[in-house]
Scaffold this motif. Sequence first.
Motif, PDB file in Angstrom:
ATOM      1  N   TRP A  78       0.823  -1.206   0.000  1.00  0.00           N
ATOM      2  CA  TRP A  78       0.000   0.000   0.000  1.00  0.00           C
ATOM      3  C   TRP A  78       0.858   1.257   0.000  1.00  0.00           C
ATOM      4  O   TRP A  78       1.837   1.366   0.728  1.00  0.00           O
ATOM      5  CB  TRP A  78      -0.915   0.001   1.219  1.00  0.00           C
ATOM      6  N   ILE A  79       0.492   2.202  -0.838  1.00  0.00           N
ATOM      7  CA  ILE A  79       1.166   3.501  -0.891  1.00  0.00           C
ATOM      8  C   ILE A  79       0.113   4.557  -0.586  1.00  0.00           C
ATOM      9  O   ILE A  79      -0.913   4.630  -1.271  1.00  0.00           O
ATOM     10  CB  ILE A  79       1.778   3.755  -2.288  1.00  0.00           C
ATOM     11  N   PRO A  80       0.347   5.387   0.443  1.00  0.00           N
ATOM     12  CA  PRO A  80      -0.667   6.399   0.801  1.00  0.00           C
ATOM     13  C   PRO A  80      -0.864   7.428  -0.313  1.00  0.00           C
ATOM     14  O   PRO A  80       0.048   7.698  -1.094  1.00  0.00           O
ATOM     15  CB  PRO A  80      -0.104   7.061   2.047  1.00  0.00           C
ATOM     16  N   GLU A  81      -2.060   7.985  -0.361  1.00  0.00           N
ATOM     17  CA  GLU A  81      -2.344   9.071  -1.296  1.00  0.00           C
ATOM     18  C   GLU A  81      -1.494  10.288  -0.917  1.00  0.00           C
ATOM     19  O   GLU A  81      -1.052  10.412   0.223  1.00  0.00           O
ATOM     20  CB  GLU A  81      -3.832   9.452  -1.221  1.00  0.00           C
ATOM     21  N   GLU A  82      -1.308  11.200  -1.866  1.00  0.00           N
ATOM     22  CA  GLU A  82      -0.478  12.378  -1.613  1.00  0.00           C
ATOM     23  C   GLU A  82      -0.983  13.212  -0.438  1.00  0.00           C
ATOM     24  O   GLU A  82      -0.200  13.775   0.307  1.00  0.00           O
ATOM     25  CB  GLU A  82      -0.397  13.242  -2.875  1.00  0.00           C
ATOM     26  N   ASP A  83      -2.310  13.315  -0.288  1.00  0.00           N
ATOM     27  CA  ASP A  83      -2.860  14.155   0.787  1.00  0.00           C
ATOM     28  C   ASP A  83      -3.182  13.357   2.050  1.00  0.00           C
ATOM     29  O   ASP A  83      -3.914  13.805   2.914  1.00  0.00           O
ATOM     30  CB  ASP A  83      -4.087  14.913   0.299  1.00  0.00           C
ATOM     31  N   ALA A  84      -2.589  12.169   2.192  1.00  0.00           N
ATOM     32  CA  ALA A  84      -2.890  11.298   3.329  1.00  0.00           C
ATOM     33  C   ALA A  84      -2.543  11.937   4.672  1.00  0.00           C
ATOM     34  O   ALA A  84      -3.143  11.605   5.689  1.00  0.00           O
ATOM     35  CB  ALA A  84      -2.165   9.971   3.178  1.00  0.00           C
ATOM     36  N   ALA A  85      -1.613  12.864   4.678  1.00  0.00           N
ATOM     37  CA  ALA A  85      -1.230  13.517   5.939  1.00  0.00           C
ATOM     38  C   ALA A  85      -2.393  14.285   6.549  1.00  0.00           C
ATOM     39  O   ALA A  85      -2.420  14.534   7.751  1.00  0.00           O
ATOM     40  CB  ALA A  85      -0.048  14.448   5.706  1.00  0.00           C
ATOM     41  N   LYS A  86      -3.405  14.630   5.732  1.00  0.00           N
ATOM     42  CA  LYS A  86      -4.579  15.363   6.235  1.00  0.00           C
ATOM     43  C   LYS A  86      -5.565  14.448   6.950  1.00  0.00           C
ATOM     44  O   LYS A  86      -6.421  14.920   7.664  1.00  0.00           O
ATOM     45  CB  LYS A  86      -5.314  16.061   5.079  1.00  0.00           C
ATOM     46  N   TYR A  87      -5.457  13.155   6.759  1.00  0.00           N
ATOM     47  CA  TYR A  87      -6.400  12.220   7.350  1.00  0.00           C
ATOM     48  C   TYR A  87      -6.064  11.976   8.816  1.00  0.00           C
ATOM     49  O   TYR A  87      -4.907  12.012   9.214  1.00  0.00           O
ATOM     50  CB  TYR A  87      -6.390  10.884   6.594  1.00  0.00           C
ATOM     51  N   ILE A  88      -7.107  11.709   9.607  1.00  0.00           N
ATOM     52  CA  ILE A  88      -6.892  11.349  11.003  1.00  0.00           C
ATOM     53  C   ILE A  88      -7.599  10.022  11.276  1.00  0.00           C
ATOM     54  O   ILE A  88      -8.497   9.628  10.538  1.00  0.00           O
ATOM     55  CB  ILE A  88      -7.408  12.446  11.973  1.00  0.00           C
ATOM     56  N   THR A  89      -7.207   9.363  12.341  1.00  0.00           N
ATOM     57  CA  THR A  89      -7.829   8.093  12.680  1.00  0.00           C
ATOM     58  C   THR A  89      -9.243   8.326  13.184  1.00  0.00           C
ATOM     59  O   THR A  89      -9.602   9.427  13.615  1.00  0.00           O
ATOM     60  CB  THR A  89      -7.040   7.370  13.784  1.00  0.00           C
ATOM     61  N   TYR A  90     -10.044   7.272  13.163  1.00  0.00           N
ATOM     62  CA  TYR A  90     -11.414   7.345  13.668  1.00  0.00           C
ATOM     63  C   TYR A  90     -11.417   7.753  15.134  1.00  0.00           C
ATOM     64  O   TYR A  90     -12.189   8.589  15.565  1.00  0.00           O
ATOM     65  CB  TYR A  90     -12.108   5.996  13.477  1.00  0.00           C
ATOM     66  N   SER A  91     -10.506   7.155  15.941  1.00  0.00           N
ATOM     67  CA  SER A  91     -10.485   7.495  17.372  1.00  0.00           C
ATOM     68  C   SER A  91     -10.176   8.969  17.579  1.00  0.00           C
ATOM     69  O   SER A  91     -10.784   9.606  18.428  1.00  0.00           O
ATOM     70  CB  SER A  91      -9.446   6.710  18.135  1.00  0.00           C
ATOM     71  N   SER A  92      -9.222   9.504  16.817  1.00  0.00           N
ATOM     72  CA  SER A  92      -8.901  10.932  16.939  1.00  0.00           C
ATOM     73  C   SER A  92     -10.092  11.779  16.526  1.00  0.00           C
ATOM     74  O   SER A  92     -10.433  12.755  17.186  1.00  0.00           O
ATOM     75  CB  SER A  92      -7.703  11.291  16.066  1.00  0.00           C
ATOM     76  N   PHE A  93     -10.730  11.400  15.431  1.00  0.00           N
ATOM     77  CA  PHE A  93     -11.896  12.146  14.960  1.00  0.00           C
ATOM     78  C   PHE A  93     -12.984  12.171  16.032  1.00  0.00           C
ATOM     79  O   PHE A  93     -13.554  13.206  16.332  1.00  0.00           O
ATOM     80  CB  PHE A  93     -12.439  11.514  13.675  1.00  0.00           C
ATOM     81  N   MET A  94     -13.255  11.008  16.633  1.00  0.00           N
ATOM     82  CA  MET A  94     -14.316  10.929  17.637  1.00  0.00           C
ATOM     83  C   MET A  94     -13.951  11.690  18.908  1.00  0.00           C
ATOM     84  O   MET A  94     -14.819  12.270  19.553  1.00  0.00           O
ATOM     85  CB  MET A  94     -14.644   9.469  17.960  1.00  0.00           C
ATOM     86  N   SER A  95     -12.679  11.721  19.277  1.00  0.00           N
ATOM     87  CA  SER A  95     -12.312  12.466  20.484  1.00  0.00           C
ATOM     88  C   SER A  95     -12.494  13.968  20.269  1.00  0.00           C
ATOM     89  O   SER A  95     -12.838  14.690  21.195  1.00  0.00           O
ATOM     90  CB  SER A  95     -10.883  12.148  20.915  1.00  0.00           C
ATOM     91  N   ILE A  96     -12.325  14.421  19.053  1.00  0.00           N
ATOM     92  CA  ILE A  96     -12.507  15.836  18.739  1.00  0.00           C
ATOM     93  C   ILE A  96     -13.991  16.166  18.538  1.00  0.00           C
ATOM     94  O   ILE A  96     -14.459  17.241  18.883  1.00  0.00           O
ATOM     95  CB  ILE A  96     -11.731  16.212  17.442  1.00  0.00           C
ATOM     96  N   ASN A  97     -14.746  15.221  17.987  1.00  0.00           N
ATOM     97  CA  ASN A  97     -16.131  15.476  17.571  1.00  0.00           C
ATOM     98  C   ASN A  97     -17.159  14.616  18.295  1.00  0.00           C
ATOM     99  O   ASN A  97     -18.239  14.366  17.760  1.00  0.00           O
ATOM    100  CB  ASN A  97     -16.260  15.221  16.062  1.00  0.00           C
TER     101      ASN A  97
END
Length: 110
Positions: A78-97
């Motif tokens: 697997w090779i990450p997409e160029e903008d992959a650095a913008k993605y966050i994990t589900y757990s991080s997303f849920m802790s923020i939201n």
Amino acid sequence: LINHDSKLPNAEIRWFKKNDKVKDDMLERELIADLNESKKVDVMIEYVATKDIQPGEEIFLDYGKEWEHAWEDHEEHWIPEEDAAKYITYSSFMSINSDKPVRTKNEQEE
């Protein structure tokens, strides 16, 4: 979602056919009645607990060796997409939201 765990699965998949016998009265009244009225449903997948599952406990299936090998191959190549650095994990997303509902793409555009 139901995740993979080949060592400690707590559920399994069973194929349920329209003409299978159901022992549970509630299932017989609700499920079989619906199946018998349906012209399209002949086979369904049942997710069956293989041990007691507590509220909030994650559900795991053993997806099998073929899936494990395919996943390992995917991870290795697997090779990450160029903008992959913008993605966050589900757990991080849920802790923020955690106080906000997850909105569909259309809801986000409104």
